[in-house]
Write a protein that holds these residues in place. Structure first.
Motif, PDB file in Angstrom:
ATOM      1  N   ARG A  67     -23.348 -57.632  80.287  1.00 28.42           N
ATOM      2  CA  ARG A  67     -23.199 -58.334  81.563  1.00 28.42           C
ATOM      3  C   ARG A  67     -21.901 -57.977  82.289  1.00 28.42           C
ATOM      4  NH1 ARG A  67     -26.764 -61.764  83.055  1.00 28.42           N
ATOM      5  NH2 ARG A  67     -25.349 -63.145  84.153  1.00 28.42           N
ATOM      6  N   LEU A  68     -21.349 -56.802  81.982  1.00 35.81           N
ATOM      7  CA  LEU A  68     -20.124 -56.374  82.663  1.00 35.81           C
ATOM      8  C   LEU A  68     -20.377 -56.094  84.138  1.00 35.81           C
ATOM      9  CD1 LEU A  68     -18.377 -54.098  80.020  1.00 35.81           C
ATOM     10  CD2 LEU A  68     -17.953 -56.497  80.551  1.00 35.81           C
ATOM     11  N   GLY A  69     -21.560 -55.574  84.469  1.00 38.40           N
ATOM     12  CA  GLY A  69     -21.895 -55.356  85.876  1.00 38.40           C
ATOM     13  C   GLY A  69     -21.883 -56.665  86.636  1.00 38.40           C
ATOM     14  N   THR A  70     -22.461 -57.697  86.047  1.00 43.68           N
ATOM     15  CA  THR A  70     -22.474 -59.022  86.668  1.00 43.68           C
ATOM     16  C   THR A  70     -21.058 -59.570  86.789  1.00 43.68           C
ATOM     17  OG1 THR A  70     -24.697 -59.488  85.861  1.00 43.68           O
ATOM     18  CG2 THR A  70     -23.333 -61.392  86.427  1.00 43.68           C
ATOM     19  N   GLN A  71     -20.267 -59.438  85.726  1.00 40.43           N
ATOM     20  CA  GLN A  71     -18.889 -59.920  85.765  1.00 40.43           C
ATOM     21  C   GLN A  71     -18.075 -59.179  86.822  1.00 40.43           C
ATOM     22  OE1 GLN A  71     -16.930 -60.423  81.875  1.00 40.43           O
ATOM     23  NE2 GLN A  71     -18.976 -60.183  80.988  1.00 40.43           N
ATOM     24  N   PHE A  72     -18.298 -57.862  86.920  1.00 39.04           N
ATOM     25  CA  PHE A  72     -17.576 -57.097  87.932  1.00 39.04           C
ATOM     26  C   PHE A  72     -17.973 -57.567  89.331  1.00 39.04           C
ATOM     27  CE2 PHE A  72     -17.021 -53.831  91.050  1.00 39.04           C
ATOM     28  CZ  PHE A  72     -15.684 -53.519  90.872  1.00 39.04           C
ATOM     29  N   MET A  73     -19.253 -57.756  89.561  1.00 34.08           N
ATOM     30  CA  MET A  73     -19.705 -58.208  90.884  1.00 34.08           C
ATOM     31  C   MET A  73     -19.121 -59.580  91.203  1.00 34.08           C
ATOM     32  SD  MET A  73     -21.472 -55.742  92.198  1.00 34.08           S
ATOM     33  CE  MET A  73     -22.400 -56.525  93.522  1.00 34.08           C
ATOM     34  N   ASP A  74     -19.070 -60.488  90.222  1.00 34.27           N
ATOM     35  CA  ASP A  74     -18.427 -61.792  90.440  1.00 34.27           C
ATOM     36  C   ASP A  74     -16.972 -61.605  90.845  1.00 34.27           C
ATOM     37  OD1 ASP A  74     -20.620 -63.479  89.863  1.00 34.27           O
ATOM     38  OD2 ASP A  74     -20.134 -63.562  87.720  1.00 34.27           O
ATOM     39  N   TRP A  75     -16.265 -60.717  90.121  1.00 37.45           N
ATOM     40  CA  TRP A  75     -14.860 -60.447  90.435  1.00 37.45           C
ATOM     41  C   TRP A  75     -14.716 -59.909  91.855  1.00 37.45           C
ATOM     42  CZ3 TRP A  75     -12.602 -55.815  91.798  1.00 37.45           C
ATOM     43  CH2 TRP A  75     -11.207 -55.823  91.889  1.00 37.45           C
ATOM     44  N   MET A  76     -15.541 -58.917  92.202  1.00 38.08           N
ATOM     45  CA  MET A  76     -15.461 -58.295  93.522  1.00 38.08           C
ATOM     46  C   MET A  76     -15.730 -59.320  94.621  1.00 38.08           C
ATOM     47  SD  MET A  76     -17.713 -55.157  95.101  1.00 38.08           S
ATOM     48  CE  MET A  76     -19.203 -56.162  95.213  1.00 38.08           C
ATOM     49  N   MET A  77     -16.754 -60.138  94.435  1.00 38.37           N
ATOM     50  CA  MET A  77     -17.117 -61.114  95.470  1.00 38.37           C
ATOM     51  C   MET A  77     -16.002 -62.151  95.666  1.00 38.37           C
ATOM     52  SD  MET A  77     -19.978 -59.928  96.453  1.00 38.37           S
ATOM     53  CE  MET A  77     -21.178 -60.963  97.221  1.00 38.37           C
ATOM     54  N   GLU A  78     -15.308 -62.505  94.607  1.00 37.02           N
ATOM     55  CA  GLU A  78     -14.179 -63.444  94.722  1.00 37.02           C
ATOM     56  C   GLU A  78     -12.948 -62.744  95.295  1.00 37.02           C
ATOM     57  OE1 GLU A  78     -11.781 -66.715  94.759  1.00 37.02           O
ATOM     58  OE2 GLU A  78     -13.966 -66.645  94.558  1.00 37.02           O
ATOM     59  N   GLU A  79     -12.637 -61.578  94.789  1.00 36.21           N
ATOM     60  CA  GLU A  79     -11.448 -60.836  95.217  1.00 36.21           C
ATOM     61  C   GLU A  79     -11.514 -60.475  96.704  1.00 36.21           C
ATOM     62  OE1 GLU A  79      -7.719 -59.070  94.181  1.00 36.21           O
ATOM     63  OE2 GLU A  79      -9.012 -60.370  93.007  1.00 36.21           O
ATOM     64  N   TYR A  80     -12.709 -60.206  97.205  1.00 32.70           N
ATOM     65  CA  TYR A  80     -12.888 -59.767  98.593  1.00 32.70           C
ATOM     66  C   TYR A  80     -13.749 -60.757  99.377  1.00 32.70           C
ATOM     67  CZ  TYR A  80     -10.644 -55.516  97.111  1.00 32.70           C
ATOM     68  OH  TYR A  80      -9.721 -54.620  96.631  1.00 32.70           O
ATOM     69  N   LYS A  81     -13.558 -62.034  99.130  1.00 34.67           N
ATOM     70  CA  LYS A  81     -14.391 -63.064  99.757  1.00 34.67           C
ATOM     71  C   LYS A  81     -14.222 -63.141 101.271  1.00 34.67           C
ATOM     72  CE  LYS A  81     -11.089 -66.595  98.496  1.00 34.67           C
ATOM     73  NZ  LYS A  81     -10.735 -67.288  97.293  1.00 34.67           N
ATOM     74  N   ASP A  82     -13.128 -62.626 101.814  1.00 33.32           N
ATOM     75  CA  ASP A  82     -12.903 -62.700 103.258  1.00 33.32           C
ATOM     76  C   ASP A  82     -13.393 -61.470 104.012  1.00 33.32           C
ATOM     77  OD1 ASP A  82     -11.747 -65.224 103.024  1.00 33.32           O
ATOM     78  OD2 ASP A  82      -9.770 -64.379 102.639  1.00 33.32           O
ATOM     79  N   ILE A  83     -13.984 -60.525 103.325  1.00 32.82           N
ATOM     80  CA  ILE A  83     -14.486 -59.300 103.948  1.00 32.82           C
ATOM     81  C   ILE A  83     -15.756 -59.648 104.748  1.00 32.82           C
ATOM     82  CG2 ILE A  83     -16.068 -58.336 102.221  1.00 32.82           C
ATOM     83  CD1 ILE A  83     -13.367 -56.136 102.890  1.00 32.82           C
ATOM     84  N   SER A  84     -16.024 -58.926 105.834  1.00 35.82           N
ATOM     85  CA  SER A  84     -17.187 -59.287 106.654  1.00 35.82           C
ATOM     86  C   SER A  84     -18.510 -58.741 106.113  1.00 35.82           C
ATOM     87  CB  SER A  84     -17.009 -58.809 108.096  1.00 35.82           C
ATOM     88  OG  SER A  84     -17.085 -57.401 108.196  1.00 35.82           O
ATOM     89  N   ARG A  85     -18.445 -57.654 105.348  1.00 33.83           N
ATOM     90  CA  ARG A  85     -19.683 -57.061 104.827  1.00 33.83           C
ATOM     91  C   ARG A  85     -19.331 -56.204 103.619  1.00 33.83           C
ATOM     92  NH1 ARG A  85     -23.301 -54.122 109.080  1.00 33.83           N
ATOM     93  NH2 ARG A  85     -24.194 -56.195 109.211  1.00 33.83           N
ATOM     94  N   ILE A  86     -20.239 -56.158 102.679  1.00 33.83           N
ATOM     95  CA  ILE A  86     -20.148 -55.229 101.562  1.00 33.83           C
ATOM     96  C   ILE A  86     -21.396 -54.360 101.618  1.00 33.83           C
ATOM     97  CG2 ILE A  86     -20.037 -54.936  99.058  1.00 33.83           C
ATOM     98  CD1 ILE A  86     -18.717 -57.723  98.940  1.00 33.83           C
ATOM     99  N   ARG A  87     -21.193 -53.054 101.555  1.00 33.24           N
ATOM    100  CA  ARG A  87     -22.313 -52.107 101.582  1.00 33.24           C
ATOM    101  C   ARG A  87     -22.276 -51.263 100.328  1.00 33.24           C
ATOM    102  NH1 ARG A  87     -24.029 -49.718 107.324  1.00 33.24           N
ATOM    103  NH2 ARG A  87     -25.568 -48.865 105.917  1.00 33.24           N
ATOM    104  N   LEU A  88     -23.427 -50.743  99.994  1.00 35.74           N
ATOM    105  CA  LEU A  88     -23.543 -49.838  98.856  1.00 35.74           C
ATOM    106  C   LEU A  88     -24.815 -49.035  98.995  1.00 35.74           C
ATOM    107  CD1 LEU A  88     -25.883 -51.203  96.816  1.00 35.74           C
ATOM    108  CD2 LEU A  88     -24.004 -52.744  96.367  1.00 35.74           C
TER     109      LEU A  88
END
Length: 149
Positions: free
Chosen positions: A95-116
Protein backbone atom coordinates in the motif's frame (compact mmCIF):
# COMPACT_ATOMS: atom_id res chain seq x y z
CA UNK A 1 6.72 5.12 4.62
CA UNK A 2 9.01 8.12 4.36
CA UNK A 3 9.16 10.57 1.45
CA UNK A 4 12.27 12.71 1.08
CA UNK A 5 13.54 15.11 -1.55
CA UNK A 6 16.45 13.87 -3.62
CA UNK A 7 19.91 15.20 -2.84
CA UNK A 8 23.04 15.49 -5.00
CA UNK A 9 24.29 12.24 -3.42
CA UNK A 10 21.27 10.38 -4.90
CA UNK A 11 22.34 10.61 -8.58
CA UNK A 12 23.14 6.89 -9.08
CA UNK A 13 20.08 5.83 -7.09
CA UNK A 14 17.84 8.17 -9.10
CA UNK A 15 19.27 6.86 -12.39
CA UNK A 16 18.70 3.26 -11.26
CA UNK A 17 15.12 3.99 -10.19
CA UNK A 18 14.36 5.86 -13.42
CA UNK A 19 15.67 2.97 -15.50
CA UNK A 20 13.43 0.62 -13.50
CA UNK A 21 10.43 2.87 -14.16
CA UNK A 22 11.13 3.06 -17.88
CA UNK A 23 11.60 -0.70 -18.18
CA UNK A 24 8.10 -1.52 -16.93
CA UNK A 25 4.51 -1.12 -18.04
CA UNK A 26 4.27 2.53 -16.99
CA UNK A 27 5.89 3.99 -20.11
CA UNK A 28 5.68 3.76 -23.87
CA UNK A 29 9.42 4.00 -24.56
CA UNK A 30 12.76 3.16 -22.94
CA UNK A 31 14.77 5.40 -20.65
CA UNK A 32 16.92 8.16 -22.09
CA UNK A 33 19.98 8.56 -19.84
CA UNK A 34 20.62 12.13 -21.01
CA UNK A 35 17.05 13.12 -20.05
CA UNK A 36 17.35 11.38 -16.68
CA UNK A 37 20.57 13.23 -15.87
CA UNK A 38 19.19 16.60 -16.96
CA UNK A 39 16.04 16.04 -14.88
CA UNK A 40 18.14 15.08 -11.86
CA UNK A 41 20.27 18.23 -12.27
CA UNK A 42 17.15 20.39 -12.55
CA UNK A 43 15.65 18.90 -9.39
CA UNK A 44 18.74 19.20 -7.20
CA UNK A 45 19.40 22.80 -8.20
CA UNK A 46 16.03 23.76 -6.69
CA UNK A 47 14.08 24.38 -9.88
CA UNK A 48 10.50 25.62 -9.39
CA UNK A 49 9.49 23.38 -12.30
CA UNK A 50 10.64 19.92 -11.16
CA UNK A 51 10.92 18.04 -7.87
CA UNK A 52 11.93 14.44 -7.26
CA UNK A 53 11.44 12.32 -4.18
CA UNK A 54 12.74 9.03 -2.85
CA UNK A 55 10.17 6.77 -1.19
CA UNK A 56 11.53 4.68 1.67
CA UNK A 57 10.06 1.89 3.75
CA UNK A 58 11.82 0.80 6.94
CA UNK A 59 14.96 2.67 5.85
CA UNK A 60 15.11 0.93 2.46
CA UNK A 61 14.57 2.54 -0.93
CA UNK A 62 11.11 1.50 -2.11
CA UNK A 63 10.63 3.81 -5.11
CA UNK A 64 10.57 7.38 -6.32
CA UNK A 65 8.32 10.09 -7.69
CA UNK A 66 8.86 12.99 -10.05
CA UNK A 67 6.68 16.10 -10.16
CA UNK A 68 6.59 19.00 -12.55
CA UNK A 69 4.65 22.23 -12.17
CA UNK A 70 2.79 24.49 -14.61
CA UNK A 71 0.20 27.24 -14.46
CA UNK A 72 -3.29 26.65 -15.83
CA UNK A 73 -5.85 29.28 -16.72
CA UNK A 74 -8.42 26.49 -17.06
CA UNK A 75 -8.00 25.36 -13.45
CA UNK A 76 -7.18 28.83 -12.16
CA UNK A 77 -3.83 28.13 -10.64
CA UNK A 78 -0.76 26.01 -10.19
CA UNK A 79 -0.87 22.47 -11.57
CA UNK A 80 1.17 19.58 -10.25
CA UNK A 81 1.98 16.92 -12.84
CA UNK A 82 2.71 13.54 -11.31
CA UNK A 83 5.21 12.69 -14.02
CA UNK A 84 6.52 9.44 -12.59
CA UNK A 85 5.60 7.26 -9.62
CA UNK A 86 7.47 4.00 -9.21
CA UNK A 87 7.18 1.50 -6.39
CA UNK A 88 9.83 -1.19 -6.76
CA UNK A 89 8.52 -4.76 -7.26
CA UNK A 90 9.76 -5.96 -3.86
CA UNK A 91 7.60 -3.30 -2.16
CA UNK A 92 4.40 -3.67 -4.16
CA UNK A 93 1.33 -4.86 -2.30
CA UNK A 94 2.31 -2.92 0.85
CA UNK A 95 0.00 0.00 0.00
CA UNK A 96 2.95 2.35 -0.55
CA UNK A 97 1.25 3.79 -3.64
CA UNK A 98 -1.79 4.64 -1.53
CA UNK A 99 0.38 6.09 1.24
CA UNK A 100 2.31 8.17 -1.27
CA UNK A 101 -0.90 9.51 -2.82
CA UNK A 102 -2.19 10.40 0.68
CA UNK A 103 1.09 12.24 1.34
CA UNK A 104 0.96 14.07 -2.00
CA UNK A 105 -2.68 15.12 -1.57
CA UNK A 106 -1.93 16.53 1.90
CA UNK A 107 1.42 18.10 0.99
CA UNK A 108 -0.07 19.85 -2.06
CA UNK A 109 -3.63 20.42 -0.84
CA UNK A 110 -3.65 24.05 -2.05
CA UNK A 111 -2.77 23.20 -5.66
CA UNK A 112 -5.56 23.84 -8.20
CA UNK A 113 -5.15 20.61 -10.18
CA UNK A 114 -3.11 17.44 -10.25
CA UNK A 115 -2.57 15.76 -13.61
CA UNK A 116 -0.96 12.52 -14.62
CA UNK A 117 -0.73 10.07 -17.47
CA UNK A 118 -1.24 6.34 -17.25
CA UNK A 119 -0.65 3.69 -19.91
CA UNK A 120 -3.76 1.75 -20.86
CA UNK A 121 -2.11 -1.53 -19.82
CA UNK A 122 -1.20 -0.28 -16.33
CA UNK A 123 -4.42 -1.35 -14.59
CA UNK A 124 -3.01 -1.24 -11.06
CA UNK A 125 -1.94 2.38 -11.37
CA UNK A 126 -5.25 3.34 -12.98
CA UNK A 127 -7.20 1.77 -10.10
CA UNK A 128 -5.02 3.59 -7.56
CA UNK A 129 -5.56 6.96 -9.21
CA UNK A 130 -9.30 6.43 -9.64
CA UNK A 131 -9.61 5.65 -5.91
CA UNK A 132 -8.23 9.16 -5.30
CA UNK A 133 -10.83 10.74 -7.59
CA UNK A 134 -8.82 11.10 -10.79
CA UNK A 135 -10.95 11.03 -13.93
CA UNK A 136 -10.16 10.34 -17.54
CA UNK A 137 -10.11 13.50 -19.67
CA UNK A 138 -11.62 13.61 -23.14
CA UNK A 139 -8.59 15.53 -24.40
CA UNK A 140 -6.20 13.95 -26.81
CA UNK A 141 -2.63 14.99 -26.24
CA UNK A 142 -0.32 16.07 -29.01
CA UNK A 143 3.40 16.47 -28.48
CA UNK A 144 6.30 18.03 -30.30
CA UNK A 145 9.71 16.73 -29.23
CA UNK A 146 12.81 18.65 -30.21
CA UNK A 147 14.81 15.45 -30.68
CA UNK A 148 12.37 14.27 -33.37
CA UNK A 149 13.15 17.29 -35.56
Amino acid sequence: MTVRSITPADRELYIELSKEFYSGEATLHPANLDHINRTFDECVKGSPYAKAFIIEEDGKTAGFALFSFTWSNESGGLVLWLEELCVLPAFRGLRLGTQFMDWMMEEYKDISRIRLEVCRCNDGARRLYERFGFKLLDYEQLVWDKEDH
